[in-house]
Design a protein around this motif. Structure first.
Motif, PDB file in Angstrom:
ATOM      1  N   LYS A  94       0.818  -1.217   0.000  1.00  0.00           N
ATOM      2  CA  LYS A  94       0.000   0.000   0.000  1.00  0.00           C
ATOM      3  C   LYS A  94       0.851   1.265   0.000  1.00  0.00           C
ATOM      4  CE  LYS A  94      -3.911   2.296   2.186  1.00  0.00           C
ATOM      5  NZ  LYS A  94      -4.977   2.198   3.222  1.00  0.00           N
ATOM      6  N   THR A 135       1.364   3.797  -3.194  1.00  0.00           N
ATOM      7  CA  THR A 135       1.101   5.229  -3.098  1.00  0.00           C
ATOM      8  C   THR A 135       2.268   6.031  -3.646  1.00  0.00           C
ATOM      9  OG1 THR A 135      -0.359   4.954  -1.185  1.00  0.00           O
ATOM     10  CG2 THR A 135       0.638   7.121  -1.483  1.00  0.00           C
ATOM     11  N   ARG A 176       0.222  -6.148  -8.006  1.00  0.00           N
ATOM     12  CA  ARG A 176      -0.280  -5.706  -6.708  1.00  0.00           C
ATOM     13  C   ARG A 176       0.041  -4.219  -6.488  1.00  0.00           C
ATOM     14  NH1 ARG A 176       2.548  -8.882  -3.774  1.00  0.00           N
ATOM     15  NH2 ARG A 176       1.168 -10.669  -3.912  1.00  0.00           N
ATOM     16  N   THR A 205      -2.129  -2.001  -8.677  1.00  0.00           N
ATOM     17  CA  THR A 205      -3.500  -1.924  -8.163  1.00  0.00           C
ATOM     18  C   THR A 205      -3.593  -0.903  -7.031  1.00  0.00           C
ATOM     19  OG1 THR A 205      -3.902  -4.234  -8.778  1.00  0.00           O
ATOM     20  CG2 THR A 205      -5.389  -3.251  -7.160  1.00  0.00           C
ATOM     21  N   HIS A 206      -2.616  -0.925  -6.127  1.00  0.00           N
ATOM     22  CA  HIS A 206      -2.599   0.083  -5.056  1.00  0.00           C
ATOM     23  C   HIS A 206      -2.421   1.482  -5.628  1.00  0.00           C
ATOM     24  CE1 HIS A 206      -2.851  -2.400  -1.489  1.00  0.00           C
ATOM     25  NE2 HIS A 206      -1.881  -3.182  -1.916  1.00  0.00           N
ATOM     26  N   VAL A 221      -3.342   2.592  -8.550  1.00  0.00           N
ATOM     27  CA  VAL A 221      -4.597   3.002  -9.189  1.00  0.00           C
ATOM     28  C   VAL A 221      -5.586   3.510  -8.140  1.00  0.00           C
ATOM     29  CG1 VAL A 221      -6.681   2.043 -10.262  1.00  0.00           C
ATOM     30  CG2 VAL A 221      -4.451   1.669 -11.314  1.00  0.00           C
ATOM     31  N   ARG A 222      -5.674   2.826  -7.033  1.00  0.00           N
ATOM     32  CA  ARG A 222      -6.587   3.278  -5.969  1.00  0.00           C
ATOM     33  C   ARG A 222      -6.212   4.680  -5.490  1.00  0.00           C
ATOM     34  NH1 ARG A 222      -6.293  -2.467  -2.765  1.00  0.00           N
ATOM     35  NH2 ARG A 222      -7.789  -3.603  -4.066  1.00  0.00           N
ATOM     36  N   ARG A 223      -4.913   4.908  -5.317  1.00  0.00           N
ATOM     37  CA  ARG A 223      -4.479   6.239  -4.854  1.00  0.00           C
ATOM     38  C   ARG A 223      -4.752   7.301  -5.912  1.00  0.00           C
ATOM     39  NH1 ARG A 223      -4.725  10.108  -2.875  1.00  0.00           N
ATOM     40  NH2 ARG A 223      -3.137  11.417  -1.900  1.00  0.00           N
ATOM     41  N   ARG A 257      -7.100   7.283  -8.176  1.00  0.00           N
ATOM     42  CA  ARG A 257      -8.540   7.546  -8.211  1.00  0.00           C
ATOM     43  C   ARG A 257      -8.951   8.453  -7.065  1.00  0.00           C
ATOM     44  NH1 ARG A 257     -10.780   1.388  -9.471  1.00  0.00           N
ATOM     45  NH2 ARG A 257     -10.306   1.383 -11.730  1.00  0.00           N
ATOM     46  N   GLU A 258      -8.375   8.228  -5.891  1.00  0.00           N
ATOM     47  CA  GLU A 258      -8.680   9.088  -4.743  1.00  0.00           C
ATOM     48  C   GLU A 258      -8.278  10.535  -5.013  1.00  0.00           C
ATOM     49  OE1 GLU A 258      -6.526   7.303  -1.592  1.00  0.00           O
ATOM     50  OE2 GLU A 258      -7.916   5.622  -1.325  1.00  0.00           O
ATOM     51  N   ASP A 312      -8.811   9.298 -13.557  1.00  0.00           N
ATOM     52  CA  ASP A 312      -9.567   8.166 -14.085  1.00  0.00           C
ATOM     53  C   ASP A 312      -8.531   7.103 -14.442  1.00  0.00           C
ATOM     54  OD1 ASP A 312     -11.113   6.312 -15.389  1.00  0.00           O
ATOM     55  OD2 ASP A 312     -11.761   7.646 -17.004  1.00  0.00           O
ATOM     56  N   ASP A 342      -6.797   2.984 -14.255  1.00  0.00           N
ATOM     57  CA  ASP A 342      -7.070   1.551 -14.235  1.00  0.00           C
ATOM     58  C   ASP A 342      -5.790   0.805 -14.574  1.00  0.00           C
ATOM     59  OD1 ASP A 342      -8.470  -0.807 -13.954  1.00  0.00           O
ATOM     60  OD2 ASP A 342     -10.099  -0.198 -15.296  1.00  0.00           O
TER      61      ASP A 342
END
Length: 228
Positions: A72, A76, A114, A117-118, A120-122, A124-125, A129, A131
């Protein structure tokens, strides 16, 4: 469990690092980097930090010692490098450099997937846009640690393949829209990133650049004039 950054066993950890090492990681600022000389086809590249100290310790603990909670915070950090390449008002697709099946088994999963994916989440926050897409697969290849730069390039070229469904898209002229950014953990000679970029171009995927967590000393870098 010791801190992944400094090895201290007497401190409280958050996601695998102590407060002091977390502060060091938070001070890192992405910069443009390239091996010297860069291999043919090497894309514009941004790294979060030099491969040493706390960053090296955290990356090795995550990648080689199964400390997946570090994914994570490292993801980031990777997102900050991607953000230097990808405009916020355009969709961005992260393309992780694939692991071989043997490496994924040894590390209990594809470590770059992995991290991507982390990241991408950051993103998006933060309003992107974003992925992940996986158009590449990796065939078995020798350990690159003992190879020369030319041998690394040859190994990468022989192992990386476009997935079958991507070849079908190429025949029909389809191509994903948005900013395409290749992501990897470390850039050393640049052979892998250059080869990945070439393979993607063969599939009509135009790469905007590459984002990595770390860059080795075999590089020239500039902290100015490169933003997104």
């Amino acid at each position: 469990m010791p801190c992944a950054g400094c090895g201290d066993e007497r401190v409280r950890l958050a996601y695998g690092v102590c407060r002091s090492c977390a502060a060091v990681l938070e001070t890192l600022r992405p910069f443009r980097t390239a091996p010297s000389p860069p291999p043919r086809g090497f894309p514009p590249c941004v790294a979060v930090g030099a491969y040493g100290g706390v960053l090296r310790g955290a990356l090795l603990a995550y990648k080689e010692k199964g400390r997946h909670r570090l994914g994570k915070p490292l993801g980031t950090l990777l997102a900050t490098a991607v953000a230097r390449l990808a405009p916020r008002d355009t969709p961005v697709l992260l393309i992780p450099v694939p692991s071989t099946a043997a490496a994924a088994r040894e590390r209990n999963g594809d470590h770059m997937l992995r991290l991507a994916t982390h990241a991408v989440r950051r993103l998006r926050e933060a309003g992107w846009d974003a992925d992940v897409t996986r158009p590449l697969r990796a065939l078995p290849r020798p350990d690159s640690a003992s190879l020369t730069p030319s041998e690394r390039r040859a190994a990468a070229e022989s192992s990386l393949r476009i997935r079958p469904h991507r070849r079908a898209f190429r025949r029909h002229g389809a191509s994903p829209r948005g900013t395409l950014v290749v992501v990897d953990d470390i850039v050393t000679t640049g052979a892998t990133l250059a080869t990945v970029t070439g393979r993607l171009r063969e599939a009509k995927m135009q790469v905007a650049g590459a984002a990595t967590l770390a860059a080795t000393q075999l590089r020239r870098s500039s902290r100015g004039g490169f933003g997104g």
